[in-house]
Structures are given as structure tokens and as C-alpha cells.
Design an enzyme around this catalytic site. Structure first.
Site, mmCIF file in Angstrom:
data_model
loop_
_atom_site.group_PDB
_atom_site.id
_atom_site.type_symbol
_atom_site.label_atom_id
_atom_site.label_comp_id
_atom_site.label_asym_id
_atom_site.label_seq_id
_atom_site.Cartn_x
_atom_site.Cartn_y
_atom_site.Cartn_z
ATOM 1 N N TYR A 1 -12.204 6.724 -1.399
ATOM 2 C CA TYR A 1 -12.875 6.420 -0.124
ATOM 3 C C TYR A 1 -12.857 7.656 0.755
ATOM 4 O O TYR A 1 -12.054 8.580 0.517
ATOM 5 C CB TYR A 1 -12.250 5.201 0.579
ATOM 6 C CG TYR A 1 -10.726 5.133 0.595
ATOM 7 C CD1 TYR A 1 -9.958 5.916 1.458
ATOM 8 C CD2 TYR A 1 -10.053 4.265 -0.267
ATOM 9 C CE1 TYR A 1 -8.578 5.817 1.474
ATOM 10 C CE2 TYR A 1 -8.664 4.175 -0.258
ATOM 11 C CZ TYR A 1 -7.934 4.955 0.625
ATOM 12 O OH TYR A 1 -6.556 4.872 0.633
ATOM 13 N N LYS B 1 0.799 -1.229 0.000
ATOM 14 C CA LYS B 1 0.000 0.000 0.000
ATOM 15 C C LYS B 1 0.829 1.276 0.000
ATOM 16 O O LYS B 1 0.338 2.350 0.323
ATOM 17 C CB LYS B 1 -1.017 0.056 1.156
ATOM 18 C CG LYS B 1 -1.900 -1.144 1.323
ATOM 19 C CD LYS B 1 -2.465 -1.655 0.028
ATOM 20 C CE LYS B 1 -3.512 -0.751 -0.570
ATOM 21 N NZ LYS B 1 -3.943 -1.247 -1.907
ATOM 22 N N SER C 1 -5.242 2.740 4.144
ATOM 23 C CA SER C 1 -5.317 2.217 2.786
ATOM 24 C C SER C 1 -5.489 0.688 2.832
ATOM 25 O O SER C 1 -6.266 0.113 2.056
ATOM 26 C CB SER C 1 -4.049 2.608 2.022
ATOM 27 O OG SER C 1 -4.011 1.997 0.773
ATOM 28 N N LYS D 1 -6.211 0.267 -7.454
ATOM 29 C CA LYS D 1 -5.089 1.131 -7.053
ATOM 30 C C LYS D 1 -5.509 2.574 -7.220
ATOM 31 O O LYS D 1 -5.900 2.983 -8.318
ATOM 32 C CB LYS D 1 -3.848 0.856 -7.920
ATOM 33 C CG LYS D 1 -3.375 -0.583 -7.873
ATOM 34 C CD LYS D 1 -2.812 -0.958 -6.513
ATOM 35 C CE LYS D 1 -2.607 -2.465 -6.419
ATOM 36 N NZ LYS D 1 -2.182 -2.898 -5.093
ATOM 37 N N GLY D 2 -5.454 3.336 -6.144
ATOM 38 C CA GLY D 2 -5.932 4.713 -6.158
ATOM 39 C C GLY D 2 -7.454 4.714 -6.014
ATOM 40 O O GLY D 2 -8.163 5.318 -6.798
ATOM 41 N N GLY E 1 2.509 2.269 -2.764
ATOM 42 C CA GLY E 1 2.632 2.756 -4.148
ATOM 43 C C GLY E 1 3.517 1.847 -4.977
ATOM 44 O O GLY E 1 3.978 2.229 -6.062
HETATM 45 P P1 A3P Z 1 -5.046 3.677 -2.366
HETATM 46 O O1 A3P Z 1 -5.714 2.781 -3.361
HETATM 47 O O2 A3P Z 1 -5.399 3.394 -0.952
HETATM 48 O O3 A3P Z 1 -5.161 5.141 -2.716
HETATM 49 P P2 A3P Z 1 0.344 -0.617 -3.619
HETATM 50 O O4 A3P Z 1 0.500 -0.687 -5.085
HETATM 51 O O5 A3P Z 1 1.672 -0.731 -2.903
HETATM 52 O O6 A3P Z 1 -0.694 -1.559 -3.111
HETATM 53 O O7 A3P Z 1 -0.142 0.841 -3.260
HETATM 54 C C1 A3P Z 1 -1.418 1.294 -3.630
HETATM 55 C C2 A3P Z 1 -1.423 2.807 -3.460
HETATM 56 O O8 A3P Z 1 -0.596 3.398 -4.451
HETATM 57 C C3 A3P Z 1 -2.778 3.439 -3.684
HETATM 58 O O9 A3P Z 1 -3.474 3.373 -2.456
HETATM 59 C C4 A3P Z 1 -2.404 4.867 -4.128
HETATM 60 O O10 A3P Z 1 -2.572 5.837 -3.112
HETATM 61 C C5 A3P Z 1 -0.903 4.778 -4.451
HETATM 62 N N1 A3P Z 1 -0.529 5.315 -5.754
HETATM 63 C C6 A3P Z 1 0.591 6.055 -5.989
HETATM 64 N N2 A3P Z 1 0.665 6.420 -7.262
HETATM 65 C C7 A3P Z 1 -0.430 5.900 -7.879
HETATM 66 C C8 A3P Z 1 -0.902 5.950 -9.227
HETATM 67 N N3 A3P Z 1 -0.220 6.601 -10.172
HETATM 68 N N4 A3P Z 1 -2.076 5.330 -9.521
HETATM 69 C C9 A3P Z 1 -2.760 4.672 -8.546
HETATM 70 N N5 A3P Z 1 -2.344 4.574 -7.248
HETATM 71 C C10 A3P Z 1 -1.191 5.187 -6.924
#
Ligand code: A3P
Length: 277
Positions: free
Chosen positions: A232, A11, A108, A228-229, A13
């Protein structure tokens, strides 16, 4: 052999970093795994580790010297024996860690579990989970641990520093990765000693509808998946304050560790500590 590993934590990024890295023509990821998808999880899952080095290396394509291979497994960061195992097999690999505010990381993860219909995350509020006492039901304590433990960054980083030396640990500010990925990616190439420079400003752009940076691949827009992203509601203030207190000592110690080894502090850490001092 991979030249570097992106080790998470979850979580932070790591999927964005994994995708952005692959835009570089000289940086090549491991093949996807049948069981664990984009992550190999060799060093962190006991059955995988027992499969041995040959099994692991099959995930990597044959490459010439101009190519740097890597893998991303976000659970490597906080699983007990991983630093030792990585050091034994890959003594020269660089290790990339992404750090965001640990409270936001916890939230997250909770939202991730709700989105996957985890009954505990659906039944209890985030505040219930993080503040649950030791006599709470096992699923509550398990979710609490997955929310809170990885964010004790200093505890995990100390193990990595002992095994791999600070010189090989590269720290990425996860907030900067979210808000200014071009600078992060351009700097990362130099930290990783990648010989051919790839200018990310031509391939990353902020997408209003996604609310995050997306990629331009052969002229087409490519954003990360809907998991991802996520959208919420913001964390409530009581939880923000509770988490800030909970992580205060860990964050102070993290600051000391990073300064000791000459790292620039992530902006979220500086502002978190100045707010709470
Ligand atoms: P959220 O979905 O809670 O916002 P991981 O890939 O390690 O699981 O991390 C997921 C998080 O990456 C997402 O958490 C989001 O905040 C972050 N993130 C950073 N850059 C992003 C991007 N370009 N697109 C989507 N999520 C991104």
C-alpha cells in the site's frame, strides 16, 4: 499447559512470529479454532472465557517434556482483564510482546480494514480517521480507536508488568522481526529457555517478490498469506508528524518503563524519540 503466549498487539508481526516459531521441532502451537482460526482468544473473548479451563486446554496437544506449547492471540495485549486472567491460570508462562512504531501499526490496521472493504475505511482517508473529533459518527470513532488505542504501548504494558512481573515479559522489536528474523528467532529461543537450539538461518530467507522473509519448509518456499505484508502507499508526511506528536508522551514513558526493567530499547523507539526531542 502453554509454556508461553504471544500476545500481539495486532498488526505487529504476530502471524510471522507464530509461523516461524512452529519451524522449531520442539515448539508446538495450539490447534486452530473453528471460530477464530489460528487464535484461541480464550482470555480476551467473554464467551470463550466462560467456557472454562477444560475448553481452553483442549486446544493443546498432549506433549512430553521436550516440547514447549504456546498460543498466539494478538488481542490479548490490550484487552482489559487479560493480564489478570493469564496470571491466574498460567502463573509460569512467558509472555511475548512485539512492538513496532505505533504510528505504523495504526496505518497497517487502517489498510487492513480497507482490504476487508470496511465502508468507513473506504470512505475516509487515514488522516480523517486519526484526527476525527469526538462528535464524529460512531463508525469513525470506532475505527479511530482500533487504529490508535493499541499503540499506547506503555498503558497496556504497565498492566502486564503489574500482573506478570517484567522477568516473564519478553519484548521483540517488530522491525527487527521484519528485517532480521533469524537473529530474533535465535535470540528468542534463549529468552524462552528452549533447550534444543534450532538454527533459523537454514529456514528463513528474504523473498524479493513477497518483499518479506519467507520460510523453507521441507525444501519448499512458504510465505505468509496475501493479507500479511500488503502493498500500500506510504503514509503521508502530515499523518506521520501528527502521529509522532500524538504518541510522543506515550513513547517517552515506554522508554522509561523499558529502561527501568532492563530491556534493550527497540531501534524505532530510540530514533523516534531522538528525532522529536
Ligand atoms: P502489513 O500487512 O501492514 O505490512 P499481524 O500478523 O500481527 O497482523 O501483523 C501483520 C504485519 O506483519 C504485516 O503488516 C507486516 O508488516 C508484518 N510482517 C513481519 N514479518 C512479515 C513476514 N515475514 N511476512 C509478512 N508480513 C510480515
Amino acid at each position: 499447559m502453554p509454556g508461553f503466549l504471544v500476545i500481539g498487539p495486532q498488526k505487529s508481526g504476530s502471524t510471522a512470529l507464530h509461523s516461524f516459531l512452529q519451524l522449531h521441532p520442539n515448539i508446538v502451537s495450539s490447534h486452530p479454532s473453528r471460530d477464530t482460526f489460528e487464535e484461541v482468544q480464550f482470555f480476551s473473548i467473554a464467551v470463550n472465557y466462560k467456557r472454562g479451563v477444560d475448553w481452553y486446554l483442549e486446544f493443546f496437544p498432549a506433549a512430553n517434556e521436550s516440547v514447549t506449547l504456546f498460543e498466539k492471540s494478538a488481542t490479548y495485549f490490550d484487552v482489559e482483564h487479560v493480564p489478570l486472567r493469564v496470571n491466574r491460570l498460567l502463573p509460569r508462562a512467558d509472555i511475548v510482546v512485539i512492538l513496532i512504531d505505533p504510528g505504523e501499526r495504526a496505518y497497517s490496521w487502517y489498510q487492513h480494514m480497507r482490504a476487508h472493504n470496511d465502508p468507513t475505511a473506504l470512505m475516509y482517508t487515514f488522516h480523517d480517521i486519526i484526527t476525527a473529533g469526538a462528535d464524529s459518527p460512531r463508525p469513525v470513532l470506532s475505527l479511530q480507536s482500533r487504529c490508535l488505542e493499541p499503540g499506547k504501548y506503555v498503558t497496556h504494558l504497565e498492566k502486564w508488568v503489574t500482573q506478570v512481573t517484567a522477568r516473564r515479559l519478553i519484548i521483540v522489536d517488530g522491525d527487527q522481526l521484519k528485517n532480521d528474523p533469524v537473529t530474533v528467532m535465535n535470540n528468542l529461543q534463549s529468552s524462552l529457555n528452549i533447550q534444543t537450539f534450532f538454527d533459523y538461518s537454514n529456514n528463513l530467507f528474504f523473498d524479493k517478490s513477497k518483499g518479506f522473509y519467507c520460510m523453507k519448509v521441507r525444501g519448499k518456499k512458504k510465505c505468509l498469506g496475501k493479507g500479511k505484508g500488503r502493498a500500500y502507499p506510504p503514509m503521508n508526511q502530515t499523518s506521520v508528524e501528527w502521529l509522532s506528536k500524538y504518541y510522543k508522551k506515550f513513547n517517552e514513558n515506554l522508554k522509561e518503563l523499558l529502561l527501568k526493567y532492563g530491556y534493550t530499547l527497540p531501534e524505532w523507539l530510540t530514533s523516534e524519540l531522538s528525532l522529536r526531542s
